[in-house]
Structures are given as C-alpha cells and as structure tokens.
Design a protein around this motif. Structure first.
Motif, PDB file in Angstrom:
ATOM      1  N   LYS A 174      -0.223  17.163 -18.023  1.00 33.15           N
ATOM      2  CA  LYS A 174       0.133  18.810 -18.133  1.00 33.15           C
ATOM      3  C   LYS A 174       1.100  19.131 -17.455  1.00 33.15           C
ATOM      4  N   GLY A 175       2.024  19.813 -18.092  1.00 36.86           N
ATOM      5  CA  GLY A 175       3.298  20.337 -17.971  1.00 36.86           C
ATOM      6  C   GLY A 175       4.423  19.642 -17.729  1.00 36.86           C
ATOM      7  N   LEU A 176       4.291  18.154 -17.941  1.00 41.35           N
ATOM      8  CA  LEU A 176       5.262  17.213 -18.100  1.00 41.35           C
ATOM      9  C   LEU A 176       6.401  17.499 -19.048  1.00 41.35           C
ATOM     10  N   GLN A 177       5.892  17.705 -20.236  1.00 41.36           N
ATOM     11  CA  GLN A 177       7.046  17.755 -21.203  1.00 41.36           C
ATOM     12  C   GLN A 177       7.774  19.282 -20.814  1.00 41.36           C
TER      13      GLN A 177
ATOM     14  N   LEU B  69      10.412  18.274 -18.027  1.00 40.62           N
ATOM     15  CA  LEU B  69      11.289  17.473 -18.539  1.00 40.62           C
ATOM     16  C   LEU B  69      12.315  18.211 -19.385  1.00 40.62           C
ATOM     17  N   ALA B  70      11.803  18.995 -20.204  1.00 43.12           N
ATOM     18  CA  ALA B  70      12.597  20.115 -20.867  1.00 43.12           C
ATOM     19  C   ALA B  70      13.506  20.832 -20.204  1.00 43.12           C
ATOM     20  N   ALA B  71      13.145  21.520 -19.170  1.00 41.39           N
ATOM     21  CA  ALA B  71      13.745  22.222 -18.058  1.00 41.39           C
ATOM     22  C   ALA B  71      14.875  21.566 -17.329  1.00 41.39           C
ATOM     23  N   ILE B  72      14.539  20.243 -16.963  1.00 42.54           N
ATOM     24  CA  ILE B  72      15.572  19.444 -16.219  1.00 42.54           C
ATOM     25  C   ILE B  72      16.785  19.297 -17.399  1.00 42.54           C
ATOM     26  N   GLN B  73      16.214  18.899 -18.412  1.00 39.51           N
ATOM     27  CA  GLN B  73      17.360  18.525 -19.436  1.00 39.51           C
ATOM     28  C   GLN B  73      18.248  19.961 -19.837  1.00 39.51           C
ATOM     29  N   HIS B  74      17.748  20.904 -19.899  1.00 37.66           N
ATOM     30  CA  HIS B  74      18.321  22.290 -20.109  1.00 37.66           C
ATOM     31  C   HIS B  74      19.307  22.467 -19.086  1.00 37.66           C
ATOM     32  N   ASN B  75      18.973  22.119 -17.532  1.00 44.79           N
ATOM     33  CA  ASN B  75      19.734  22.265 -16.401  1.00 44.79           C
ATOM     34  C   ASN B  75      21.045  21.462 -16.518  1.00 44.79           C
TER      35      ASN B  75
ATOM     36  N   LYS C 278      22.074  11.550 -11.261  1.00 42.91           N
ATOM     37  CA  LYS C 278      21.285  12.502 -10.577  1.00 42.91           C
ATOM     38  C   LYS C 278      20.599  13.118 -11.831  1.00 42.91           C
ATOM     39  N   LEU C 279      20.886  13.526 -12.888  1.00 43.91           N
ATOM     40  CA  LEU C 279      19.870  13.402 -14.033  1.00 43.91           C
ATOM     41  C   LEU C 279      18.878  12.613 -14.386  1.00 43.91           C
ATOM     42  N   ALA C 280      19.155  11.381 -14.388  1.00 42.72           N
ATOM     43  CA  ALA C 280      18.243  10.166 -14.523  1.00 42.72           C
ATOM     44  C   ALA C 280      17.285  10.142 -13.424  1.00 42.72           C
ATOM     45  N   ASP C 281      17.670  10.391 -12.271  1.00 48.08           N
ATOM     46  CA  ASP C 281      16.679  10.150 -11.154  1.00 48.08           C
ATOM     47  C   ASP C 281      15.654  11.430 -11.166  1.00 48.08           C
ATOM     48  N   GLU C 282      16.191  12.680 -11.483  1.00 44.70           N
ATOM     49  CA  GLU C 282      15.278  13.798 -11.636  1.00 44.70           C
ATOM     50  C   GLU C 282      14.285  13.598 -12.733  1.00 44.70           C
ATOM     51  N   LEU C 283      14.595  12.931 -13.982  1.00 46.11           N
ATOM     52  CA  LEU C 283      13.731  12.568 -14.882  1.00 46.11           C
ATOM     53  C   LEU C 283      12.719  11.616 -14.652  1.00 46.11           C
ATOM     54  N   ILE C 284      13.261  10.791 -14.152  1.00 44.03           N
ATOM     55  CA  ILE C 284      12.480   9.308 -13.733  1.00 44.03           C
ATOM     56  C   ILE C 284      11.338   9.619 -12.803  1.00 44.03           C
ATOM     57  N   THR C 285      11.460  10.409 -11.653  1.00 44.15           N
ATOM     58  CA  THR C 285      10.811  10.739 -10.654  1.00 44.15           C
ATOM     59  C   THR C 285       9.645  11.906 -11.034  1.00 44.15           C
ATOM     60  N   CYS C 286       9.771  12.381 -12.195  1.00 44.77           N
ATOM     61  CA  CYS C 286       8.598  13.436 -12.535  1.00 44.77           C
ATOM     62  C   CYS C 286       7.301  12.755 -12.526  1.00 44.77           C
ATOM     63  N   ARG C 287       6.248  13.197 -12.046  1.00 42.83           N
ATOM     64  CA  ARG C 287       4.806  12.614 -12.162  1.00 42.83           C
ATOM     65  C   ARG C 287       4.533  12.767 -13.652  1.00 42.83           C
ATOM     66  N   GLY C 288       4.146  11.438 -13.954  1.00 47.83           N
ATOM     67  CA  GLY C 288       3.895  11.214 -15.288  1.00 47.83           C
ATOM     68  C   GLY C 288       4.757  10.373 -16.189  1.00 47.83           C
ATOM     69  N   VAL C 289       5.993  10.276 -15.507  1.00 51.92           N
ATOM     70  CA  VAL C 289       6.720   9.283 -16.222  1.00 51.92           C
ATOM     71  C   VAL C 289       6.565   8.080 -15.602  1.00 51.92           C
ATOM     72  N   LYS C 290       6.149   6.982 -16.680  1.00 55.74           N
ATOM     73  CA  LYS C 290       5.669   5.660 -16.289  1.00 55.74           C
ATOM     74  C   LYS C 290       7.006   4.651 -16.225  1.00 55.74           C
TER      75      LYS C 290
END
Length: 143
Positions: free
Chosen positions: A71-74, A77-83, A116-128
């Motif tokens: 829930k809410g992961l996509q 991830l999209a919000a981070i990519q927009h940043n 920094k971008l990779a770290d923000e994406l990879i550390t999201c809960r639900g990213v395996k």
C-alpha cells in the motif's frame, strides 16, 4: 578508450593466488588478455571512485524489485522520481511473479546525486532489492 590514447605499459606484482583468480576471470569472461581484464577493472574502479567523490557526471541504471501490492509504495516511488526528474532519462517496469515489479531507471547526472536518488528509492518499505550501476561516461545530448 578514445582512439587517440597511447598504450602505456607498466608492471604489476600480485600474489600467485590472485593471479590465478585473474586468469580464471579472463577465461570465463572471454577477455583477450590479462591487460584487457585489468583495464576493465581499472575503469570500473575509477567509476566507483568518481561516485564516491560525487563530482563526475555519469550515466547508469537503478534497478528495483518491489511488491506492487504494498500500500502506497508505487505512489511513494513515483513521488521520489518526480523530485529527481532532471536525473531520470527513462524508466520501465516489468511484471514479475508473486506481485513483484522489476523497475529499471536510466539515469544521468552527478554521481553523488544519482546515489542519493538510488538510496531514497531502495530504502522504501516494500522494495525487496535495489542496485545502482554507473558508467564512466554520459549520454550525448539530443540536438
């Protein structure tokens, strides 16, 4: 390697066990020589070094495997990519088994910003699983 580069020769001393491992890698990967393998390892090391300094502009990919039902992961991830939209050249995702997506982002910019971008994406809960892979050069500009 640019065509105008001259070949420089130098001597390297290695423990025999390390040389044996290098020779096995040369054979497995199909390098034509030890020199070709050492040059590839040096390029990889220089890319990693540049990414640690964070000042070089490089291109690369960020690979993510995540549970699309989380829930809410996509949206996160999209919000981070927009940043970081100026760093992302393109992305795609593929449906995998068991509610998983494989997402690949083609990125370009300062190595420190890409990390920094990779770290923000990879550390999201639900990213395996996640990984960044950088190259030594950038993508040519579109005219």
């Amino acid at each position: 390697m640019p065509k105008h580069d001259k070949i420089a020769r130098f001597s390297v001393s290695l423990p025999e066990s390390l040389l044996d491992e290098l020779d096995a890698m040369v054979e497995r990967r199909g390098y034509q020589s030890r020199s070709q393998a050492v040059a590839a390892l040096a390029r990889d090391g220089l890319v990693e070094y540049a990414s640690q300094l964070g000042t070089e502009s490089v291109a690369g990919t960020i690979n993510l495997v995540y549970d699309y039902k989380k829930k809410g992961l996509q949206a996160k991830l999209a919000a981070i990519q927009h940043n970081y939209y100026l760093l992302i050249v393109a992305n795609m995702h593929v449906h995998l088994e068991n509610h998983n997506y494989l997402e690949v982002l083609l990125v370009q910019g300062r190595a420190s910003e890409l990390q920094k971008l990779a770290d923000e994406l990879i550390t999201c809960r639900g990213v395996k699983n996640g990984r960044i892979s950088l190259t030594a050069t950038t993508i040519p500009p579109l005219l």
